[in-house]
Scaffold this motif. Structure first.
Motif, mmCIF file in Angstrom:
data_model
loop_
_atom_site.group_PDB
_atom_site.id
_atom_site.type_symbol
_atom_site.label_atom_id
_atom_site.label_comp_id
_atom_site.label_asym_id
_atom_site.label_seq_id
_atom_site.Cartn_x
_atom_site.Cartn_y
_atom_site.Cartn_z
ATOM 1 N N SER A 98 0.834 -1.193 0.000
ATOM 2 C CA SER A 98 0.000 0.000 0.000
ATOM 3 C C SER A 98 0.871 1.245 0.000
ATOM 4 N N SER A 99 0.239 2.383 -0.295
ATOM 5 C CA SER A 99 0.917 3.672 -0.202
ATOM 6 C C SER A 99 0.053 4.605 0.633
ATOM 7 N N GLU A 100 0.693 5.612 1.213
ATOM 8 C CA GLU A 100 -0.015 6.621 1.992
ATOM 9 C C GLU A 100 0.455 8.003 1.556
ATOM 10 N N GLY A 101 -0.478 8.950 1.494
ATOM 11 C CA GLY A 101 -0.131 10.328 1.186
ATOM 12 C C GLY A 101 0.008 10.635 -0.281
ATOM 13 N N GLY A 102 -0.175 9.634 -1.138
ATOM 14 C CA GLY A 102 -0.044 9.847 -2.574
ATOM 15 C C GLY A 102 0.118 8.527 -3.294
ATOM 16 N N ALA A 103 0.240 8.604 -4.602
ATOM 17 C CA ALA A 103 0.364 7.397 -5.423
ATOM 18 C C ALA A 103 1.820 6.969 -5.535
ATOM 19 N N ALA A 104 2.010 5.661 -5.627
ATOM 20 C CA ALA A 104 3.323 5.075 -5.879
ATOM 21 C C ALA A 104 3.206 4.135 -7.069
ATOM 22 N N GLU A 105 4.330 3.823 -7.671
ATOM 23 C CA GLU A 105 4.314 2.896 -8.808
ATOM 24 C C GLU A 105 5.160 1.668 -8.494
ATOM 25 N N VAL A 106 4.552 0.519 -8.654
ATOM 26 C CA VAL A 106 5.277 -0.735 -8.550
ATOM 27 C C VAL A 106 5.886 -1.016 -9.921
ATOM 28 N N GLU A 107 7.185 -0.748 -10.058
ATOM 29 C CA GLU A 107 7.821 -1.009 -11.350
ATOM 30 C C GLU A 107 7.892 -2.503 -11.625
#
Length: 473
Positions: free
Chosen positions: A454-463
Motif C-alpha cells: 500500500s501507499s499513503e499520502g499519494g500514489a506510488a508505482e510498482v515497477e
C-alpha cells in the motif's frame, strides 16, 4: 514481550535456515569448505558450551553430524574458527582441518586451544599440548586463524574483551608457522571503548577496481550487533579507514566467514538472535537459528569503499513457482494490488522495485493474517526503512525490540529495491542491491501467510514485484 507456545513444536522451524533438531544453538564456529562440503560447527549446550557439527552441499539443506568438541568437567569449548592445512604445516597430515577455539574454565579464565580432523570432520581430536596460547585472565576468546599469503604463514585474530595490565582491550593479532606456536604481533584497539568478540579478518577486492581492502568482522557486545571494519593489514597491524554496521535488525550476531570458499567473494553467516531475549524466547524443544548465508563484496561508492551484501546464490535455486508478477502498476492509497493473490506460502522470496513518486510512505505487510503482520515501511520524507514486529505474532510486542529502522536513500533512478526473504520464523531484508540489510525474528501463527502492499499520502508505482514460493529439494 509475551510468549505463546505453538501446539506443534515445528510451527516455527525454518525451512531453509539451519536450526538444531533439538536443544540450544548460538554462535557459528569453524566454518570451512572442503571437498564439495560446507562445514558449520556451532555453539551447542544451553548451560555448558560444546561444538556440534552440521554439513551441507548447498548451504540450505543441512545434516547434523553430532558433537565434535566436547566440554569437560572444568572447561567449556567456546567459539573459534577453522582452516584447511593444505601444506601440513602443523604436522597432522596434508589437508587436515585444524580448529582453534577458546577453553573457558570454570574459574572464568579463558585460553586458546587447538583441535584437528584428518578425516574431513568425521572425527575431531583435541591437541595434546593445549593450550596453544596460555592465559590467566578471562574475557579473552574466539580465536580465528587464516593463511597470510605474502609471507606464507598463519595469522590469527583473538578478542581481548577487557584489557589487562599488560594488554589493552581490542582484537589481538598473532602469527605462526605451524598453527601450534603463536607470537603476539599487535592489538587493533577500539578508541570508543566498545567491547568486541567473534573476530574474523580477510582480504577482498574492490569490485571493478585494481584495489583491495581487508575486512575485520567484530561483534559489539553492548549493542549485540556486527560491524565490518574496512582497512589495511600488513601482516602485523590492522588499520581501519571505515566502520560499517553490518545489519540494522535485532537478530544478526556473532557473524563469521567461511574459510576456503569455493567461489568469488566471502560467505558469511550469523546467529539469528539477540542476547537481550535469547534465553526467554519460545522453546518448543529446539532453540536457535542461523541466518541465510550471505555473500559480501566491496564496492567503490563515490570514492568510498562500502560493503554490499547479498543472499547466497543458492537461495534463488529454491524458487519453485511464481506466485505473482506485477509490473508498471500504479497504487493509490487504500488500494492493495495483491488483494486477490492467494499467497499460501510460509517461505517466500519477494523482489520489488518501487517508485514512491508522491507518496509519503509505501508499505509491505508480510506474514499477514487476520490480526497479525510484520510491517516494512519506506518513509520517503526521512529516507528511512522501518520494520515493525509488534503485531507479528507470539513473543514480540510493543517494547524496545519491537521496531527498528535504517537509513536508506532512493537509488539514482528514484526507486527503492527490496529483496525480502521469509521463512517460518524470520524476515530478512536486503535493500538497494545489498547496500543495507535488516534481519529479524518473528513468530507468526501458521495461517499468517499473506502479503500486501500500500501507499499513503499519494500514489506510488510498482515497477516490478515478483513473489516466489520457496522449497528445498
Amino acid at each position: 514481550m509475551t510468549q505463546k507456545l505453538p501446539l506443534n513444536p515445528n510451527q516455527w522451524r525454518p525451512e531453509y535456515h539451519f536450526s538444531p533438531s533439538e536443544g540450544w544453538l548460538n554462535d557459528p564456529n569453524g566454518l570451512v569448505y572442503c571437498d564439495g562440503v560446507y562445514h558449520m560447527f556451532y555453539q551447542a549446550g544451553e548451560h555448558r558450551r560444546r561444538w556440534d557439527h552440521a554439513t551441507s552441499e548447498d548451504l540450505l539443506s543441512w545434516s547434523e553430524q553430532g558433537t565434535k568438541i566436547q566440554d569437560t568437567q572444568s572447561v567449556q569449548s567456546f567459539s573459534g574458527g577453522a582452516v584447511v592445512d593444505r601444506g601440513d604445516t602443523a604436522d597432522f597430515g596434508e589437508n587436515t582441518l585444524v580448529f582453534t577455539y577458546t577453553g573457558h574454565h570454570d574459574d572464568g579464565t579463558e585460553d586458546q586451544r587447538l583441535a584437528y580432523s584428518t578425516d574431513i570432520g568425521d572425527t575431531v581430536r583435541t591437541y595434546n599440548a593445549n593450550p596453544i596460547i596460555e592465559s590467566a585472565t578471562g574475557d579473552f576468546r574466539d580465536p580465528n586463524a587464516f593463511w597470510y599469503e605474502p609471507d606464507a604463514s598463519w595469522r590469527m585474530v583473538v578478542s581481548r574483551v577487557e584489557g589487562t595490565r599488560d594488554r589493552p582491550a581490542g582484537i589481538e593479532v598473532y602469527s605462526s608457522d605451524n598453527l601450534r606456536d603463536w607470537a603476539y604481533e599487535s592489538t587493533y584497539r577500539d578508541t570508543d571503548g566498545e567491547e568486541w568478540e567473534c573476530p574474523s579478518l580477510f582480504e577482498l577486492p574492490v569490485e571493478r577496481t585494481a584495489e583491495s581492502r581487508w575486512v575485520m568482522i567484530v561483534s559489539s557486545i553492548e549493542n549485540c550487533s556486527v560491524e565490518y571494519h574496512i582497512g589495511h593489514f600488513n601482516g602485523t597491524e590492522f588499520v581501519a579507514e571505515d566502520v560499517i554496521l553490518a545489519d540494522y535488525g535485532y537478530d544478526f550476531y556473532a557473524a563469521q566467514n567461511w574459510e576456503n570458499p569455493p567461489r568469488h567473494g566471502e560467505l558469511v553467516v550469523s546467529w539469528m538472535n539477540n542476547w537481550a531475549y535469547a534465553d526467554n524466547g519460545p522453546n518448543p524443544g529446539w532453540r536457535g537459528v542461523m541466518t541465510i548465508p550471505r555473500t559480501i563484496a566491496l564496492h567503490n561508492v563515490n570514492g568510498d569503499v562500502k560493503v554490499h551484501q547479498y543472499p547466497a546464490a543458492e537461495v534463488a535455486r529454491m524458487r519453485k513457482n511464481v506466485i505473482t508478477d506485477l509490473s508498471q502498476e500504479t497504487v493509490v492509497p487504500d488500494e492493495n494490488p495483491l488483494e486477490q493473490v492467494d499467497i499460501g506460502n510460509r517461505t517466500l522470496d519477494i523482489v520489488a522495485t518501487v517508485d514512491p513518486r508522491n507518496a509519503d510512505t509505501v508499505e509491505f505487510r508480510v506474514c499477514e493474517g487476520r490480526t497479525q503482520a510484520s510491517s516494512i515501511v519506506y518513509d520517503t520524507v526521512n529516507e528511512e526503512l522501518h520494520f515493525d514486529r509488534t503485531n507479528a505474532g507470539a513473543f514480540f510486542d510493543n517494547d524496545a525490540y519491537g521496531t527498528t529502522s535504517m537509513p536508506l536513500k532512493l537509488r539514482e533512478d528514484g526507486t527503492v529495491k527490496l529483496r525480502i526473504l521469509i521463512d517460518r520464523c524470520s524476515v530478512e531484508l536486503f535493500a538497494n542491491d545489498g547496500r543495507r540489510t535488516m534481519t529479524n525474528l518473528v513468530y507468526p501463527d501458521r495461517e499468517s501467510t499473506g502479503v500486501s502492499f500500500s501507499s499513503e499520502g499519494g500514489a506510488a508505482e510498482v515497477e516490478r514485484l515478483m513473489v516466489y514460493g520457496l522449497e528445498t529439494s
